[in-house]
Design a protein around this motif. Sequence first.
Motif, PDB file in Angstrom:
ATOM      1  N   SER A   1      38.489  39.528  45.351  1.00 12.49           N
ATOM      2  CA  SER A   1      37.118  39.867  44.522  1.00 12.49           C
ATOM      3  C   SER A   1      36.618  38.460  43.864  1.00 12.49           C
ATOM      4  CB  SER A   1      37.450  40.629  43.240  1.00 12.49           C
ATOM      5  OG  SER A   1      38.082  41.895  43.425  1.00 12.49           O
TER       6      SER A   1
ATOM      7  N   ASN B   1      47.459  37.255  40.497  1.00 15.92           N
ATOM      8  CA  ASN B   1      48.025  38.481  40.632  1.00 15.92           C
ATOM      9  C   ASN B   1      49.274  38.854  41.471  1.00 15.92           C
ATOM     10  OD1 ASN B   1      46.190  38.555  42.865  1.00 15.92           O
ATOM     11  ND2 ASN B   1      46.018  40.408  43.382  1.00 15.92           N
TER      12      ASN B   1
ATOM     13  N   THR C   1      38.679  43.027  33.394  1.00 18.77           N
ATOM     14  CA  THR C   1      38.523  44.428  33.895  1.00 18.77           C
ATOM     15  C   THR C   1      39.491  45.293  32.911  1.00 18.77           C
ATOM     16  OG1 THR C   1      38.587  45.852  35.659  1.00 18.77           O
ATOM     17  CG2 THR C   1      40.640  44.381  35.504  1.00 18.77           C
TER      18      THR C   1
ATOM     19  N   ASN D   1      33.752  46.763  36.544  1.00 18.47           N
ATOM     20  CA  ASN D   1      34.965  46.030  36.652  1.00 18.47           C
ATOM     21  C   ASN D   1      34.720  44.547  36.894  1.00 18.47           C
ATOM     22  OD1 ASN D   1      34.154  45.900  39.514  1.00 18.47           O
ATOM     23  ND2 ASN D   1      35.030  47.818  39.945  1.00 18.47           N
ATOM     24  N   SER D   2      35.976  43.902  37.010  1.00 20.70           N
ATOM     25  CA  SER D   2      35.888  42.628  37.238  1.00 20.70           C
ATOM     26  C   SER D   2      35.066  42.247  38.574  1.00 20.70           C
ATOM     27  CB  SER D   2      37.052  41.707  37.044  1.00 20.70           C
ATOM     28  OG  SER D   2      38.126  42.146  37.850  1.00 20.70           O
ATOM     29  N   THR D   3      35.397  42.812  39.409  1.00 20.96           N
ATOM     30  CA  THR D   3      34.749  42.689  40.889  1.00 20.96           C
ATOM     31  C   THR D   3      33.427  42.644  40.802  1.00 20.96           C
ATOM     32  OG1 THR D   3      36.845  43.700  41.978  1.00 20.96           O
ATOM     33  CG2 THR D   3      34.544  43.614  43.124  1.00 20.96           C
TER      34      THR D   3
ATOM     35  N   SER E   1      41.148  38.681  35.148  1.00 20.49           N
ATOM     36  CA  SER E   1      41.590  39.950  35.425  1.00 20.49           C
ATOM     37  C   SER E   1      43.074  40.440  34.901  1.00 20.49           C
ATOM     38  CB  SER E   1      41.328  40.468  36.835  1.00 20.49           C
ATOM     39  OG  SER E   1      40.325  40.339  37.246  1.00 20.49           O
ATOM     40  N   GLN E   2      43.971  39.338  35.197  1.00 20.71           N
ATOM     41  CA  GLN E   2      45.369  39.466  35.018  1.00 20.71           C
ATOM     42  C   GLN E   2      45.623  38.877  33.608  1.00 20.71           C
ATOM     43  OE1 GLN E   2      47.406  41.422  36.533  1.00 20.71           O
ATOM     44  NE2 GLN E   2      46.276  41.828  38.382  1.00 20.71           N
TER      45      GLN E   2
ATOM     46  N   ASP F   1      38.446  34.229  36.729  1.00 17.09           N
ATOM     47  CA  ASP F   1      38.832  35.505  36.763  1.00 17.09           C
ATOM     48  C   ASP F   1      40.078  35.774  35.887  1.00 17.09           C
ATOM     49  OD1 ASP F   1      39.680  38.005  37.640  1.00 17.09           O
ATOM     50  OD2 ASP F   1      40.013  37.444  39.659  1.00 17.09           O
TER      51      ASP F   1
ATOM     52  N   HIS G   1      40.698  48.507  33.057  1.00 18.30           N
ATOM     53  CA  HIS G   1      41.997  49.336  33.193  1.00 18.30           C
ATOM     54  C   HIS G   1      43.241  48.460  33.528  1.00 18.30           C
ATOM     55  CE1 HIS G   1      42.268  48.184  37.820  1.00 18.30           C
ATOM     56  NE2 HIS G   1      40.921  47.943  37.724  1.00 18.30           N
ATOM     57  N   LYS G   2      43.246  47.195  33.559  1.00 16.91           N
ATOM     58  CA  LYS G   2      44.397  46.592  33.438  1.00 16.91           C
ATOM     59  C   LYS G   2      44.851  46.143  32.125  1.00 16.91           C
ATOM     60  CE  LYS G   2      43.481  44.021  37.881  1.00 16.91           C
ATOM     61  NZ  LYS G   2      44.126  44.840  38.767  1.00 16.91           N
TER      62      LYS G   2
ATOM     63  N   HIS H   1      42.495  36.534  44.389  1.00 20.31           N
ATOM     64  CA  HIS H   1      42.263  37.884  44.704  1.00 20.31           C
ATOM     65  C   HIS H   1      40.741  37.727  45.623  1.00 20.31           C
ATOM     66  CE1 HIS H   1      41.221  42.198  44.310  1.00 20.31           C
ATOM     67  NE2 HIS H   1      42.216  42.292  43.685  1.00 20.31           N
TER      68      HIS H   1
END
Length: 443
Positions: free
Chosen positions: A159, A210, A258, A127-129, A237-238, A235, A260-261, A157
């Motif tokens: 993370s 986020n 990541t 994941n991105s974390t 992720s979003q 990051d 899953h988003k 975040h």
Amino acid sequence: MLRLRLSPTGASGGTGAPVVASGGPAPRGKDATNGTSGFDPRRVKADFPIFATPRPKPLIYLDSAATSQKPQVVLDAMSRYYTTCNANIHRGVYGIAEEATALYEDARRRFAAFVNASPREIVFTRNSTEALNLVARAWGGWALRAGDAILLTPMEHHSNLVPWHMLAAEKQLELRFIPLTDSGELDLEALPKRLADGRVKLVSFVHVSNVLGTVNPVTEIARVAKQHGATVVVDASQSAAHMKLDVRALGADFVACTSHKMLGPTGIGVLWGRRELLEAMPPFLGGGEMIRTVSLTESTWNELPWKFEAGTMCIAEAVGLAAAVNYLESLGMEHVFAHDRALAATCMARLAEVPGVRLLGPPADRRGGVVAFTVAGVHPHDVATVLDRDGVCVRAGHHCAMPLHEHLGVPASVRASFHCYSLPEDVDTLVTGLHQVTKLFAR
Ligand SMILES: Cc1ncc(COP(=O)(O)O)c(C=O)c1O
């Protein structure tokens, strides 16, 4: 050991073949249009089976910033992999192992093309974390020395905070922060001052918040950071899920995403890194696959990107991610972003009518599809619980951004977030529910 060749440039994605797309959606292009904006979210929504699942009340899913829903093509691609060629990759010389390897490496090429990178620079993580931890442990552990400073922002975040906290404690690094303006944006006037003494060796920040939805000017920050000799981590992720991302154009050194988003499965993320840095830094995790040779007392590392992929990787998930990327591209990232932003703008305008609502973050034209708010006198968990009775799923809490909430002077907030399948009616239901909340708690 079988190794599939990776395209050296990767910009065209090698074959880039959408292997997983057979049975997937026809490229939408004009087909998906509503004739005006070029995008029809109702048709998009029909591709997501979760919305057709019978339940007492229709699902109003407003929590895509936490995780997105998955289109049928992603589910089908993963199921097809498991039912037709499930085998471990890079190891077997038999047919289905080679097929599985081809799918996994095609997924890498597919993702590389999606973000304009070379496949050699695309490392799959959980994941991105994990991608951010990889940078902190492998790059940070190698490149940073006691007395160096890391520049972050208060809108990160956890993370993109905790890995640096851990490293800073271990190596006696200083943590600095770019301040926030009252509108919830980065105060870039303060940036050169934070970098002036030359001790900042790393600047790491979120592309799209986020919580606030703020879209940070990555290229501008990266340019100033580079002028001061700092390495830049983004990051994404979003952002990767909602807008066209060109990692080369951003000017950063590492970018974390990541799946899953991004309409893809859980269990897979991506770290993009500049090749020369990935080559120079040591591996993150040790074990099978990431080695070239192993003796009883020492080992040497595999070439990129496998040097950073230890153990059996997320094969089905990579197949699913490739299908998600194909799907997103078939919609057109510019349409997805415009749609998400328009809904956020509508949502903000409508929420402003609800008594006691305080919106967090900048105006709609400077944010992505995320709207966080508080309701005076009502705990966010109570807001979310009441909304849930009408099938409305919103997030309540600190959204893994405790320092940001502290800065905003609230312990928690409610967050509505949108994706390509979200509809204006979803906002209507949210607003109606919030009026009920305020009436209920006014008693
Ligand atoms: C901005 C941001 N960064 C990082 C993460 C962590 O993502 P993951 O849990 O997939 O590693 C999230 C997830 O909410 C996020 O919104």
